[in-house]
Enzyme design. Structure first.
Site, PDB file in Angstrom:
ATOM      1  N   CYS A  93       0.818  -1.216   0.000  1.00  0.00           N
ATOM      2  CA  CYS A  93       0.000   0.000   0.000  1.00  0.00           C
ATOM      3  C   CYS A  93       0.850   1.263   0.000  1.00  0.00           C
ATOM      4  CB  CYS A  93      -0.918   0.024   1.218  1.00  0.00           C
ATOM      5  SG  CYS A  93      -2.098  -1.329   1.294  1.00  0.00           S
ATOM      6  N   HIS A 365      -9.442   2.665  -1.939  1.00  0.00           N
ATOM      7  CA  HIS A 365      -7.992   2.530  -1.750  1.00  0.00           C
ATOM      8  C   HIS A 365      -7.406   1.667  -2.862  1.00  0.00           C
ATOM      9  CE1 HIS A 365      -4.131   1.681  -0.119  1.00  0.00           C
ATOM     10  NE2 HIS A 365      -4.452   0.733   0.746  1.00  0.00           N
ATOM     11  N   CYS A 395      -0.084   2.915   6.327  1.00  0.00           N
ATOM     12  CA  CYS A 395       0.432   1.596   6.662  1.00  0.00           C
ATOM     13  C   CYS A 395       0.636   0.792   5.384  1.00  0.00           C
ATOM     14  CB  CYS A 395      -0.500   0.863   7.610  1.00  0.00           C
ATOM     15  SG  CYS A 395      -2.176   0.600   6.971  1.00  0.00           S
TER      16      CYS A 395
END
Length: 409
Positions: A93, A365, A395
């Site tokens: 991510c 996301h 994160c």
């Protein structure tokens, strides 16, 4: 040699629902979606792509159509000059922040003058590739560091930290309400570029995922999503997630609190930023929008893999010689609501500075693209509010977190 790294422009696609046959972008080839942003960045800035030193691109699932160095392939697909090379990286991510940090670092070191950094994730496509464990079946690594499903990890952290379902639902509700206002007021319009089909028709020109009708009552009625995964076999070893969790926490009673309404949305999207040295920018007649002040990476426990944004923020603030009071706006990616909740509590961060236009719970996301999107979002909002500094962190799987501080110019 040390010089500033200027951010000249930032663009992103709308986020499309990440489901085959349901999302407005799901029929596109990932290279085409990434190329949309690269073409827009070129056209908006009269960019001579033969002079781009590198395209640094994030992509987390580098398989199938997202493989083959999608950064380079997307630049070629966008019609860029063949002299513009490309490289593709994966920090899960965190890839979209890392691509920008690396681009800025090469400019600040004096090694490059013009770099484009960004990221892509077509989650509608990657869902068709089949799942896999974070350790990729490496049982030796699994013995050293059991790594669970991220949703289960979010619930374990919420249990350990004492966050209730009401707490995380509140994060989800605020995300939707802030995104609603931002969309109604056109706050994303500067960065969002429409995506076109090959026949010239519009595929998508607005974020498709938000649910502005969300209420706290509705969120309270959703069943937690990840408890049902506990008894699933992880792989052909036959071990379940419950057994894997209990390797580390044998006596834990997990309070499962996360569901679709307080977790990040599954979407398709791409984003990129144009970075340049001051000398090169001036030669092109470009006015900088921001500059990179400091960047940092942290890593910690890969089992509790969502806990590093706080340490990353502290590290980047120390590098910049700043405190959180010096930061006007913060973007902390809402991978799961507990990530934002823990960040704000641990750093005593003002909620009115954090994710002011909503976050990934409302907007979605697109894994490796999100970090680049958030940097563009914070610059847009700093300009709109006539503020100065923004901090972006998130994160990443494996227990990591990149961070960056930018300042308006």
């Amino acid at each position: 040699m040390t010089q500033e790294a200027w951010i000249i422009d930032a663009v992103r696609t709308p986020r499309g629902i990440g489901k085959q046959g349901k999302g407005a972008l799901s029929h596109l080839h990932p290279q085409r979606l990434a190329a949309t942003t690269l073409a827009a960045l070129r056209d908006r800035n009269d960019l001579d792509t033969s002079e781009v030193d590198d395209v640094i691109w994030g992509c987390s699932s580098q398989k199938g159509k997202q493989g083959a160095c999608i950064g380079r392939m997307a630049a070629l697909d966008a019609g860029w000059n063949t002299k513009a090379g490309g490289v593709t990286l994966d920090r899960f991510c965190g890839s979209g922040i890392t691509s920008v940090n690396l681009g800025a670092a090469t400019i600040m070191a004096g090694m490059e003058d013009c770099v484009v950094s960004g990221g892509i994730e077509m989650m509608s496509y990657t869902a068709t590739l089949g799942g896999g464990t974070m350790d990729a079946g490496n049982l030796h690594l699994r013995d050293l560091h059991p790594q669970w499903h991220q949703g289960i990890c979010a619930d374990v952290i919420a249990t350990q930290e004492g966050f209730s379902q009401e707490d995380v639902n509140q994060i989800g509700y605020v995300s939707q309400q802030r995104a609603k206002v931002a969309i109604e007021q056109g706050r994303f319009q500067r960065s969002v570029v429409p995506v076109y089909n090959d026949d010239g028709s519009v595929a998508l020109d607005h974020d498709e995922y938000p649910r502005p009708e969300t209420t706290l009552e509705g969120l309270a009625g959703l069943n937690p999503a990840f408890g049902k995964f506990m008894d699933f076999p992880i792989d052909d070893t036959g071990e379940t997630f419950d057994q894997l969790v209990r390797r580390t926490y044998p006596d834990i009673e997990i309070n499962h609190v996360h569901h679709a309404g307080n977790s990040s949305g599954v979407v398709d999207g791409a984003a990129c930023l144009l970075l340049a040295s001051p000398e090169y920018a001036k030669s092109q007649g470009w006015q900088p929008r921001a500059k990179v002040i400091a960047m940092a990476n942290t890593a910690g426990d890969p089992t509790l893999m969502l806990n590093e944004p706080g340490p990353a923020a502290r590290k980047v603030l120390k590098k910049a010689g700043m405190t959180l009071d010096d930061i006007d706006l913060i973007e902390i990616n809402e991978a799961f609501a507990v990530v934002a909740a823990k960040f704000m509590r641990d750093l005593n961060a003002d909620p009115e500075k954090c994710n002011v236009n909503g976050g990934s719970i409302a907007l979605g996301h697109p894994i490796a693209a999100t970090g680049s999107m958030l940097i563009g979002t914070v610059i847009d909002e700093l300009e709109r509010r006539d503020l100065s500094t923004g901090l972006v962190t998130m994160c990443a799987a494996g227990g990591m977190a990149p961070a960056v501080i930018v300042e308006r110019v």
